[in-house]
Enzyme design. Structure first.
Site, PDB file in Angstrom:
ATOM      1  N   HIS A  31      -5.030  -0.351   0.175  1.00  0.00           N
ATOM      2  CA  HIS A  31      -5.127   1.113   0.275  1.00  0.00           C
ATOM      3  C   HIS A  31      -4.079   1.720   1.219  1.00  0.00           C
ATOM      4  O   HIS A  31      -3.937   2.937   1.265  1.00  0.00           O
ATOM      5  CB  HIS A  31      -6.510   1.535   0.788  1.00  0.00           C
ATOM      6  CG  HIS A  31      -7.648   1.095  -0.084  1.00  0.00           C
ATOM      7  ND1 HIS A  31      -7.727   1.401  -1.423  1.00  0.00           N
ATOM      8  CD2 HIS A  31      -8.771   0.366   0.201  1.00  0.00           C
ATOM      9  CE1 HIS A  31      -8.856   0.889  -1.931  1.00  0.00           C
ATOM     10  NE2 HIS A  31      -9.498   0.253  -0.963  1.00  0.00           N
ATOM     11  N   GLY A  32      -3.403   0.891   2.015  1.00  0.00           N
ATOM     12  CA  GLY A  32      -2.470   1.399   3.019  1.00  0.00           C
ATOM     13  C   GLY A  32      -1.397   2.285   2.391  1.00  0.00           C
ATOM     14  O   GLY A  32      -0.897   1.994   1.307  1.00  0.00           O
TER      15      GLY A  32
END
Ligand SMILES: [Zn+2]
Length: 368
Positions: A135-136
């Site tokens: 998700h970064g």
């Protein structure tokens, strides 16, 4: 076909005793338990283990905003964040806490995956259970992820002239950060299986990211039979058609039945089947972890992934040394108060077969 050398395991001691804080789903140990379990089973001799180096700032700014990386470094040094950094970089808010290793731990996960991308360049298999922070974002934290090590690893492959790359993500959550990083890039195909309607609520079946993504949102209760049908009917044909030079598998363990953050119902047999089926479809393979918030199911699943990559037989009952790794784990949720004995004594879950529902068949081109 390139002759594969023995799979390598990249771990780090930074994960041991590192926690996102009491009450956070990532309060539980995961990578350290996986390492200990593999060692107790005799599966992790020193010659196949590599300690992950920390990535350099220059390496991670290949994707990430230098100002954001500097903010992470500052957050670790000061153990707090300014209101401006909170707002701008989502550090210290929304499940992305300031914790003791907030800079070094993501930099080590990134360093491990970057090392894996280099080691696999001539061909080979590397397992990095500490990686998988899908998700970064380039300029902010998101969904417990600070840096995006899958993106960095795939970029490293591309920079070394290795393409096309297939990214297969079986975490319970959509691999949004990876999909968006490569949207419209013909060199990368991102394939994500995730629970429909769950955070971040992206990755609908009709979302193709300009042709570079395939998404399989699945309903609550998703079982082993349904995963098999999806794997054989859609995921493997998609990967085979790409003829990938390399495959990156994000093997989050939060789609398992006992995980607290999703309502999917897989057994760990499903994860091992996916990894086993993808293993020989390209000359290069990196497998990472990802989500997974029940300490017993994560460690059992991820140790079994390593066994699958190596072709090791999984014993019916764990030897005492392996049981001794699992028994003392602490889990501050209802399921942790009276854990069933098989979480300590076995690695393999009982299969969770079931009906293959029409919603699953609708995701498969030939049966839709
Ligand atoms: Zn997840």
């Amino acid at each position: 076909m390139v002759v594969m050398s023995r799979p390598l395991f990249i771990g780090s001691e930074i994960y041991r005793n590192s926690t996102y804080g009491k009450g956070h789903p990532l309060a539980v140990p995961r990578v350290s338990t996986t390492i200990d379990l593999c060692r107790a089973l005799g599966w992790l001799p020193d010659e196949v283990y590599r300690e992950a180096p920390m990535a350099t700032v220059a390496q991670v700014t290949r994707f990430h905003d230098p100002a954001y990386v500097a903010a992470l470094q500052r957050a670790e040094a000061e153990q707090q964040v300014s209101e401006a950094d909170k707002q701008r970089f989502a550090i210290g808010v929304a499940g992305n806490p300031v914790y003791a290793e907030i800079f070094r731990r993501p930099m080590t996960s990134a360093g491990g995956v970057l090392l894996a991308a280099r080691l696999t360049a001539p061909g080979g298999i590397v397992y990095c259970p500490g990686g998988g922070t899908h998700h970064g974002r380039a300029d902010r934290a998101s969904g417990f992820c600070y840096l995006n090590d899958p993106v960095l690893g795939i970029l490293s492959w591309l920079d070394q002239g290795i393409s096309p790359v297939a990214y297969v993500d079986i975490d319970a959550h959509h691999g949004d950060g990876v999909q968006d990083a490569f949207a419209g890039d013909p060199r990368v195909k991102t394939i994500s299986v995730h629970e429909e309607g769950r955070w971040p609520r992206t990755g609908r079946a009709d979302d193709t990211a300009g042709g570079s993504a395939r998404n399989f949102p699945v309903p609550a209760g998703f079982n082993d039979s349904e995963m098999r049908v999806l794997l054989e009917g859609a995921i493997l044909p998609e990967v085979r058609a790409l003829k990938p030079a390399a495959i990156f598998v994000q093997c989050g363990a939060d789609a398992l039945e006992e995980d607290p953050l999703s309502q999917l119902s897989l057994s760990n047999n499903a994860h091992w089947s996916v990894v086993g089926a993808l293993r020989d479809l390209a000359p290069r393979l990196i497998v990472t972890g990802g989500g997974g918030y029940n300490p017993w199911t994560v460690a059992r699943c991820w140790a079994g992934v390593w066994a699958t990559l190596n072709g090791y037989d999984i014993p019916q009952l764990l030897p005492p040394a392996a049981e001794a790794v699992l028994r003392p784990l602490v889990y501050n949720r209802a399921a942790g108060r009276n854990p069933p004995d098989h979480w300590f004594t076995t690695l393999r879950d009982a299969p969770r077969e079931g009906m293959v529902r029409p919603e699953i068949l609708a995701l498969i081109p030939e049966t839709a």
